[in-house]
Scaffold this motif. Structure first.
Motif, mmCIF file in Angstrom:
data_model
loop_
_atom_site.group_PDB
_atom_site.id
_atom_site.type_symbol
_atom_site.label_atom_id
_atom_site.label_comp_id
_atom_site.label_asym_id
_atom_site.label_seq_id
_atom_site.Cartn_x
_atom_site.Cartn_y
_atom_site.Cartn_z
ATOM 1 N N TRP A 294 99.015 66.586 33.968
ATOM 2 C CA TRP A 294 100.405 67.022 33.891
ATOM 3 C C TRP A 294 100.607 67.707 32.556
ATOM 4 N N MET A 295 101.612 68.561 32.504
ATOM 5 C CA MET A 295 101.954 69.257 31.272
ATOM 6 C C MET A 295 103.348 68.813 30.839
ATOM 7 N N GLY A 296 103.512 68.607 29.546
ATOM 8 C CA GLY A 296 104.812 68.270 28.983
ATOM 9 C C GLY A 296 105.351 69.450 28.202
ATOM 10 N N LEU A 297 106.653 69.681 28.322
ATOM 11 C CA LEU A 297 107.289 70.791 27.608
ATOM 12 C C LEU A 297 108.464 70.294 26.788
ATOM 13 N N ASP A 298 108.542 70.777 25.565
ATOM 14 C CA ASP A 298 109.703 70.588 24.708
ATOM 15 C C ASP A 298 110.296 71.975 24.504
ATOM 16 N N LEU A 299 111.374 72.254 25.221
ATOM 17 C CA LEU A 299 111.984 73.588 25.195
ATOM 18 C C LEU A 299 112.998 73.678 24.065
ATOM 19 N N GLY A 300 112.629 74.383 23.019
ATOM 20 C CA GLY A 300 113.539 74.596 21.903
ATOM 21 C C GLY A 300 114.210 75.959 22.016
ATOM 22 N N GLU A 301 115.055 76.256 21.062
ATOM 23 C CA GLU A 301 115.744 77.551 21.072
ATOM 24 C C GLU A 301 114.793 78.698 20.790
ATOM 25 N N ASN A 302 113.822 78.481 19.900
ATOM 26 C CA ASN A 302 112.905 79.547 19.501
ATOM 27 C C ASN A 302 111.457 79.303 19.889
ATOM 28 N N THR A 303 111.150 78.083 20.300
ATOM 29 C CA THR A 303 109.766 77.732 20.607
ATOM 30 C C THR A 303 109.688 76.857 21.853
ATOM 31 N N ILE A 304 108.486 76.781 22.397
ATOM 32 C CA ILE A 304 108.190 75.843 23.480
ATOM 33 C C ILE A 304 106.987 75.033 23.028
ATOM 34 N N GLY A 305 107.199 73.751 22.864
ATOM 35 C CA GLY A 305 106.086 72.859 22.561
ATOM 36 C C GLY A 305 105.407 72.485 23.867
ATOM 37 N N VAL A 306 104.085 72.554 23.884
ATOM 38 C CA VAL A 306 103.322 72.284 25.105
ATOM 39 C C VAL A 306 102.317 71.165 24.819
ATOM 40 N N ALA A 307 102.268 70.214 25.745
ATOM 41 C CA ALA A 307 101.295 69.135 25.684
ATOM 42 C C ALA A 307 100.678 68.995 27.070
ATOM 43 N N VAL A 308 99.535 68.336 27.129
ATOM 44 C CA VAL A 308 98.860 68.134 28.409
ATOM 45 C C VAL A 308 98.283 66.731 28.445
ATOM 46 N N SER A 309 98.237 66.175 29.648
ATOM 47 C CA SER A 309 97.620 64.860 29.804
ATOM 48 C C SER A 309 96.168 65.034 30.218
ATOM 49 N N ASP A 310 95.436 63.946 30.127
ATOM 50 C CA ASP A 310 94.104 63.933 30.705
ATOM 51 C C ASP A 310 94.261 63.799 32.226
ATOM 52 N N THR A 311 93.172 63.918 32.963
ATOM 53 C CA THR A 311 93.270 63.885 34.424
ATOM 54 C C THR A 311 93.647 62.509 34.964
#
Length: 154
Positions: A19-36
């Motif tokens: 799965w992918m996690g997103l932190d949607l900011g005003e100027n940026t998008i933080g992206v994270a990913v899980s292991d399988t």
């Protein structure tokens, strides 16, 4: 785009897909990913927003490259739990992204996630202000995703 309650998300996703996690900011998008196995979330990348089509294309490439089956998007609720303009913007982002790539989505309360990450980066890692600025959003995305993964294991 199917939007799921977090507890229903695992049943909608093929096994052994991250799965992918997103932190949607005003100027940026933080992206994270899980292991399988969906046990551990790791910061992946920081996307500096340009315009939606370019930002979405970047995310779709990341999702396809990692065979992501779901997004957990941080939902910036007000302190009283209500949804304001920022939360509505996150929901609109997810709807628009679905036009480019169908994906299962769940929203995770992100109240105070950036504050918690900032505190961790200062207290535990003693990072300078400049260095924190480079990692806080993608680390917040990992914090959001890890919170969702932990919640499902309880």
């Amino acid at each position: 785009m199917p939007v799921f309650d977090l507890t229903d998300l695992p049943a909608a996703c093929p096994p052994d897909t991250p799965w992918m996690g997103l932190d949607l900011g005003e100027n940026t998008i933080g992206v994270a990913v899980s292991d399988t196995s969906r046990m551990i979330a790791s910061p992946l990348q920081l996307i500096r927003k340009v315009k939606f089509s370019q930002d979405a294309e970047h995310l779709v490439k990341l999702m396809n490259g990692r065979n992501v089956s779901a997004l957990v998007i941080g939902l910036p609720l007000n302190m009283d739990g209500s949804e304001g303009p920022r939360a509505q913007s996150c929901r609109a982002f997810a709807r628009n992204l679905e036009r480019l790539r169908p994906v299962n989505v769940a929203f995770q309360d992100e109240r105070l996630s950036t504050t918690a990450v900032e505190r961790f980066l200062i207290d535990e890692l003693d990072l300078s202000r400049k260095r924190r600025a480079d990692v806080v959003d993608r680390t917040a995305a990992a914090w959001i995703l890890q919170g969702a993964l932990d919640r499902l294991r309880l």
